[in-house]
Enzyme design. Structure first.
Site, short mmCIF file in Angstrom:
data_model
loop_
_atom_site.label_atom_id
_atom_site.label_comp_id
_atom_site.label_asym_id
_atom_site.label_seq_id
_atom_site.Cartn_x
_atom_site.Cartn_y
_atom_site.Cartn_z
N GLY A 1 -35.47 43.23 -16.11
CA GLY A 1 -36.03 43.01 -17.44
C GLY A 1 -37.55 42.88 -17.47
O GLY A 1 -38.17 43.32 -18.43
N PHE A 2 -38.12 42.29 -16.44
CA PHE A 2 -39.56 42.05 -16.47
C PHE A 2 -40.18 42.24 -15.10
O PHE A 2 -39.55 41.91 -14.08
CB PHE A 2 -39.86 40.61 -16.93
CG PHE A 2 -39.35 40.33 -18.32
CD1 PHE A 2 -40.15 40.61 -19.43
CD2 PHE A 2 -38.07 39.84 -18.52
CE1 PHE A 2 -39.68 40.38 -20.71
CE2 PHE A 2 -37.58 39.61 -19.81
CZ PHE A 2 -38.39 39.88 -20.91
N MET B 1 -35.86 50.35 -20.38
CA MET B 1 -35.23 49.13 -20.93
C MET B 1 -35.00 49.31 -22.43
O MET B 1 -35.88 49.83 -23.12
CB MET B 1 -36.14 47.94 -20.72
CG MET B 1 -36.53 47.72 -19.28
SD MET B 1 -37.65 46.33 -19.16
CE MET B 1 -38.01 46.34 -17.41
N ASP C 1 -38.90 52.37 -15.14
CA ASP C 1 -37.97 51.37 -15.67
C ASP C 1 -37.71 51.61 -17.14
O ASP C 1 -38.61 51.46 -17.96
CB ASP C 1 -38.57 49.97 -15.48
CG ASP C 1 -38.60 49.57 -14.02
OD1 ASP C 1 -37.53 49.49 -13.42
OD2 ASP C 1 -39.71 49.38 -13.49
N HIS D 1 -41.20 55.02 -9.70
CA HIS D 1 -40.09 54.20 -10.21
C HIS D 1 -40.34 53.96 -11.71
O HIS D 1 -41.34 53.34 -12.09
CB HIS D 1 -40.01 52.88 -9.45
CG HIS D 1 -38.83 52.05 -9.82
ND1 HIS D 1 -37.58 52.26 -9.29
CD2 HIS D 1 -38.71 51.02 -10.69
CE1 HIS D 1 -36.74 51.39 -9.82
NE2 HIS D 1 -37.39 50.62 -10.67
N GLY E 1 -43.29 41.27 -12.35
CA GLY E 1 -44.03 40.06 -12.01
C GLY E 1 -43.21 38.83 -11.72
O GLY E 1 -43.74 37.72 -11.70
N MET F 1 -31.13 44.61 -7.13
CA MET F 1 -32.20 43.87 -7.80
C MET F 1 -32.48 42.59 -7.01
O MET F 1 -31.56 41.85 -6.67
CB MET F 1 -31.79 43.50 -9.23
CG MET F 1 -31.65 44.68 -10.19
SD MET F 1 -33.09 45.76 -10.27
CE MET F 1 -34.37 44.63 -10.85
N HIS G 1 -34.76 54.19 -13.35
CA HIS G 1 -33.91 52.99 -13.29
C HIS G 1 -33.52 52.63 -14.72
O HIS G 1 -34.33 52.11 -15.49
CB HIS G 1 -34.70 51.87 -12.60
CG HIS G 1 -34.03 50.53 -12.62
ND1 HIS G 1 -34.71 49.36 -12.30
CD2 HIS G 1 -32.76 50.14 -12.89
CE1 HIS G 1 -33.88 48.34 -12.39
NE2 HIS G 1 -32.69 48.78 -12.76
N SER H 1 -43.64 50.84 -9.38
CA SER H 1 -43.03 50.76 -10.71
C SER H 1 -44.11 50.88 -11.76
O SER H 1 -44.98 50.01 -11.88
CB SER H 1 -42.28 49.44 -10.87
OG SER H 1 -42.01 49.24 -12.24
N MET I 1 -31.97 50.51 -17.47
CA MET I 1 -31.50 49.16 -17.83
C MET I 1 -31.09 49.22 -19.29
O MET I 1 -31.75 48.66 -20.17
CB MET I 1 -32.62 48.14 -17.60
CG MET I 1 -32.82 47.82 -16.13
SD MET I 1 -34.45 47.09 -15.81
CE MET I 1 -35.38 48.57 -15.58
N ASP J 1 -35.64 46.05 -5.59
CA ASP J 1 -36.53 46.06 -6.75
C ASP J 1 -36.75 44.64 -7.28
O ASP J 1 -35.81 44.00 -7.74
CB ASP J 1 -35.87 46.95 -7.83
CG ASP J 1 -36.72 47.12 -9.08
OD1 ASP J 1 -37.86 46.63 -9.12
OD2 ASP J 1 -36.21 47.78 -10.01
N GLY J 2 -38.01 44.21 -7.22
CA GLY J 2 -38.39 42.95 -7.85
C GLY J 2 -39.09 41.99 -6.91
O GLY J 2 -38.49 41.57 -5.91
N GLY J 3 -40.34 41.68 -7.20
CA GLY J 3 -41.05 40.68 -6.42
C GLY J 3 -41.38 41.10 -5.00
O GLY J 3 -41.54 40.26 -4.12
N GLY K 1 -44.15 46.79 -8.40
CA GLY K 1 -44.90 46.99 -9.63
C GLY K 1 -46.21 46.25 -9.58
O GLY K 1 -47.25 46.83 -9.29
N SER K 2 -46.15 44.94 -9.82
CA SER K 2 -47.40 44.18 -9.91
C SER K 2 -48.16 44.17 -8.59
O SER K 2 -49.39 44.24 -8.60
CB SER K 2 -47.13 42.77 -10.43
OG SER K 2 -45.96 42.25 -9.89
C1 DX5 Z 1 -37.68 44.80 -13.41
C2 DX5 Z 1 -37.93 46.22 -12.98
C3 DX5 Z 1 -38.83 46.34 -11.82
C4 DX5 Z 1 -40.22 45.79 -12.02
C5 DX5 Z 1 -40.74 45.39 -10.67
O1 DX5 Z 1 -36.65 44.80 -14.31
O2 DX5 Z 1 -36.72 46.85 -12.66
O3 DX5 Z 1 -38.89 47.67 -11.36
O4 DX5 Z 1 -41.12 46.68 -12.62
O5 DX5 Z 1 -41.94 44.72 -10.84
P1 DX5 Z 1 -42.49 43.69 -9.76
O6 DX5 Z 1 -42.70 44.49 -8.49
O7 DX5 Z 1 -43.77 43.25 -10.38
O8 DX5 Z 1 -41.48 42.62 -9.58
ZN ZN Z 2 -36.81 48.85 -11.66
#
Ligand code: DX5
Ligand code: ZN
Length: 215
Positions: free
Chosen positions: A141-142, A35, A33, A31, A144, A136, A64, A7, A66, A175-177, A197-198
């Site tokens: 939204g964020f 928003m 994002d 990927h 990390g 998800m 993606h 991401s 949002m 997607d996420g964490g 992402g992170s």
């Molecule tokens: C959150 C995004 C994700 C995000 C994932 O709303 O849709 O794609 O960037 O980031 P990590 O992998 O750090 O959770």
């Molecule tokens: Zn995403």
């Protein structure tokens, strides 16, 4: 086959080209994002950034959305170079079936996304139609945030329903964490596209993180 989709939300925007090259070399999808500050309480990036990435990308762009009113923007994201576009069921509701057809009509793979608090059964009516499903594992939204473990049960439920419909070829993206520590259980539950992402971009050696996630 497992696909890793870094991401770019966690990329270094002052040196985006370097991160794009890294994804081209070692990962499978970009990927992206998108928003709008309304559907989610955060604003990311828009068309100029997507187009700049598209100009250098040799792997498909996985967009993606949002945003509210995703139907207003899918054509523009297709023109910007998206190979996959997913929209939130919560943003489209009964417009979801038409939107999937619109996206597919643009020659783009269509995905439907739900947040962790939306029952998976809400998207079952669209499973005969979609090219992929995005679940998800944090609230959109964020970057990390921490992976929500109940997601594993949700992946299994959607995988079971897709298989029952004879749609074994339809991938589930999560997607996420996600990172090397939990990629294995996410894949074991039935997902095959992992967004990170992170875990990827904050690592000293992104390539190693990506390889460790290919379980
Ligand atoms: C959150 C995004 C994700 C995000 C994932 O709303 O849709 O794609 O960037 O980031 P990590 O992998 O750090 O959770
Ligand atoms: Zn995403």
């Amino acid at each position: 086959m497992i696909q890793i989709a870094p991401s770019l939300l966690s990329a270094n925007f002052l040196n985006l080209e370097k991160d794009v090259e890294m994804v081209n070399r070692y990962a499978d999808l970009f990927h992206l994002d998108i928003m709008d500050g309304t559907f989610v309480p955060n604003i990311s990036f828009g068309f100029p950034v997507v187009e700049a990435i598209a100009a250098k990308a040799t792997k498909p762009l996985d967009v993606h959305l949002m945003i509210v009113h995703p139907e207003k923007y899918v054509e523009r994201f297709a023109k910007a170079g998206a190979g996959m576009i997913s929209f939130h069921y919560e943003a489209a509701l009964e417009g979801s079936a038409a939107l999937i057809e619109t996206i597919r009509g643009l020659g783009v793979r269509a995905g439907i996304v739900i947040n962790p608090d939306c029952p998976v059964q809400a998207i079952f009516p669209y499973l005969p139609q979609v090219d992929f499903v995005l679940l998800m594992s944090v609230f959109a939204g964020f970057g990390g945030q921490k992976f929500i473990p109940e997601t594993l049960e949700r992946i299994r439920a959607v995988r079971w329903e897709l298989d029952r419909l004879g749609r074994q070829d339809v991938p589930i993206e999560v997607d996420g964490g996600i990172g090397p520590g939990n990629a294995g259980e996410v894949v074991a539950a039935g997902a095959s596209i992992l967004v990170a992402g992170s875990a990827v971009f904050k690592a000293e050696h992104p390539r190693e993180v990506i390889e460790k996630m290919r379980v």
